[in-house]
Design a protein around this motif. Structure first.
Motif, PDB file in Angstrom:
ATOM      1  N   GLU A  76       0.828  -1.212   0.000  1.00 57.46           N
ATOM      2  CA  GLU A  76       0.000   0.000   0.000  1.00 57.46           C
ATOM      3  C   GLU A  76       0.861   1.261   0.000  1.00 57.46           C
ATOM      4  O   GLU A  76       0.628   2.181  -0.798  1.00 57.46           O
ATOM      5  N   THR A  77       1.848   1.337   0.860  1.00 57.11           N
ATOM      6  CA  THR A  77       2.650   2.558   0.945  1.00 57.11           C
ATOM      7  C   THR A  77       3.471   2.812  -0.313  1.00 57.11           C
ATOM      8  O   THR A  77       3.465   3.938  -0.830  1.00 57.11           O
ATOM      9  N   ARG A  80       0.921   3.926  -2.978  1.00 58.66           N
ATOM     10  CA  ARG A  80       0.409   5.261  -2.636  1.00 58.66           C
ATOM     11  C   ARG A  80       1.455   6.322  -2.961  1.00 58.66           C
ATOM     12  O   ARG A  80       1.153   7.337  -3.601  1.00 58.66           O
ATOM     13  N   ASN A  81       2.696   6.119  -2.513  1.00 58.92           N
ATOM     14  CA  ASN A  81       3.746   7.112  -2.741  1.00 58.92           C
ATOM     15  C   ASN A  81       4.036   7.299  -4.226  1.00 58.92           C
ATOM     16  O   ASN A  81       4.276   8.427  -4.683  1.00 58.92           O
ATOM     17  N   CYS A 104      -5.873  10.343  -6.386  1.00 55.81           N
ATOM     18  CA  CYS A 104      -4.508  10.621  -5.933  1.00 55.81           C
ATOM     19  C   CYS A 104      -4.456  11.856  -5.039  1.00 55.81           C
ATOM     20  O   CYS A 104      -3.642  11.918  -4.106  1.00 55.81           O
ATOM     21  N   LEU A 107      -5.418  10.534  -1.755  1.00 55.29           N
ATOM     22  CA  LEU A 107      -4.309   9.755  -1.206  1.00 55.29           C
ATOM     23  C   LEU A 107      -3.238  10.681  -0.629  1.00 55.29           C
ATOM     24  O   LEU A 107      -2.658  10.403   0.427  1.00 55.29           O
ATOM     25  N   TRP A 113      -7.106   4.387   1.759  1.00 55.42           N
ATOM     26  CA  TRP A 113      -7.330   4.225   0.328  1.00 55.42           C
ATOM     27  C   TRP A 113      -8.775   3.873   0.007  1.00 55.42           C
ATOM     28  O   TRP A 113      -9.289   4.251  -1.050  1.00 55.42           O
ATOM     29  N   THR A 117     -10.413   6.224  -2.945  1.00 55.50           N
ATOM     30  CA  THR A 117     -10.761   5.722  -4.268  1.00 55.50           C
ATOM     31  C   THR A 117     -12.086   6.281  -4.769  1.00 55.50           C
ATOM     32  O   THR A 117     -12.948   6.695  -3.974  1.00 55.50           O
ATOM     33  N   LEU A 153      -6.968   1.271  -5.606  1.00 54.33           N
ATOM     34  CA  LEU A 153      -6.525   2.507  -4.964  1.00 54.33           C
ATOM     35  C   LEU A 153      -7.128   3.743  -5.616  1.00 54.33           C
ATOM     36  O   LEU A 153      -7.227   4.798  -4.985  1.00 54.33           O
ATOM     37  N   THR A 154      -7.535   3.629  -6.873  1.00 57.09           N
ATOM     38  CA  THR A 154      -8.137   4.781  -7.562  1.00 57.09           C
ATOM     39  C   THR A 154      -9.519   4.469  -8.123  1.00 57.09           C
ATOM     40  O   THR A 154     -10.354   5.365  -8.218  1.00 57.09           O
TER      41      THR A 154
END
Length: 330
Positions: A76-77, A80-81, A104, A107, A113, A117, A153-154
């Motif tokens: 996840e990290t 995400r980054n 994003c 995020l 997340w 999303t 995540l999106t």
């Protein structure tokens, strides 16, 4: 054969070629690029779009994880980054999708997340970037879960998850030497087998919606839409016509399942002619860069680096990053 490198560069070539024609009708494309649409990538460097940029983000996040044991907690990290870095980049100026931008942004605010999303979006941003997942030496269950997780995540719609999983499965199949002619049948069997499989350890409570009673009910809607577009793909392949716009058969590609199916149709029309497949994908009325990006991923995974002209390899934007990830994956 260097199948991974072929896939990495193929998706970038398709993206660059289709970037010239996105949002245009076939008639307008032929008018601007007579007589049959763009034939060569333009410029030095030949610029790509957010499709390749976000694929690189996924690939570099996976590389940075530095472990063979992949879980949602581990990934996840880095994901995400990588997405936030792309969102903040001054090079993020290639008509990126609004779903990715909004997600994003959230995020970057540090939201969980599942809240960041876009829960109801199944745009092709979910699967245009999934190729790196396909090329890792993963068991089928982990590959499926990871393909869906990177999309989630999106893009939180069930069809975005299923279409990303199906796209990754197709690329993996081709990279392992799968026969293109039999691929649609194998993908149908896979979709039917996965129809009620919800990867709870990765997706958590994403399934919870006011009108959904179980995780299985949630994910089955996504797979059913993928099975419907596979029906359309099968119908198009009964009497394949290289001259018709593939979008007429399987959709314009703005949504994930159509981007997958139309790109796969372009590849299957020219399974041994990768440049012809890319040119056909760029000569489409829909989301041409995403369609051509995925077409290039399919062709490159199947045929390897030998599919692509050396001049294109030298001129494509982000050549060094693509080469580094291709070497790592190969």
């Amino acid at each position: 054969m260097r199948h991974a490198s072929g896939c990495w560069f193929g998706l970038a070539f398709g993206d660059a070629l289709g970037a010239e024609t996105e949002f245009l009708s076939v008639e307008e494309i032929c008018r601007r690029y007579p007589p049959h649409g763009p034939q060569e990538i333009k410029g030095n460097p030949a610029l790509v779009t957010d499709d390749t940029q976000m694929t690189l983000a996924v690939g570099e996040a996976l590389a940075n994880a530095k472990t063979a044991h992949l879980t949602a907690a581990i990934l996840e990290t880095p994901l995400r980054n990588a997405f936030i870095k792309w969102w903040r980049s001054p090079e993020n100026n290639r008509a990126p999708g609004m779903t990715c931008l909004r997600a994003c942004s959230r995020l970057a605010q540090g939201m969980p997340w599942q809240q960041a999303t876009e829960a109801n979006s199944k745009g092709c941003g979910a699967n245009m970037r999934v190729a790196p997942v396909s090329l890792l030496p993963l068991d089928a269950t982990t590959r499926a879960a990871l393909a869906q997780f990177q999309a989630a995540l999106t893009h939180g719609h069930a069809t975005a998850l299923a279409a990303s999983d199906l796209t990754a499965t197709a690329i993996t199949d081709l990279a392992k030497g799968g026969d293109p002619q039999g691929l649609p049948s194998r993908l149908r069997s896979y979709a039917l087998n996965q129809r009620t499989v919800y990867h709870a350890e990765w997706l958590g409570s994403l399934w919870k919606r006011p009108d959904i009673n179980t995780p299985e009910e949630f994910i089955s809607h996504g797979w059913d839409e993928c099975l419907t577009v596979l029906d359309r793909l099968d119908a198009a392949l009964v009497n394949p016509n290289r001259d018709d716009d593939p979008c007429d058969a399987t959709g314009e590609g703005w949504i994930a399942e159509e981007a997958f199916a139309t790109a796969l149709l372009c590849f299957l029309l020219f399974p041994e002619e990768p440049l012809a497949a890319l040119r056909r994908a760029a000569l489409t009325a829909g989301d041409s860069d995403s369609i051509a990006c995925l077409t290039g991923a399919f062709a490159g995974a199947y045929l390897g680096m030998a599919a692509w002209p050396e001049d294109w390899v030298a001129r494509i934007e982000y050549c060094d990053r693509l080469a580094a990830l291709g070497k790592l994956w190969d």
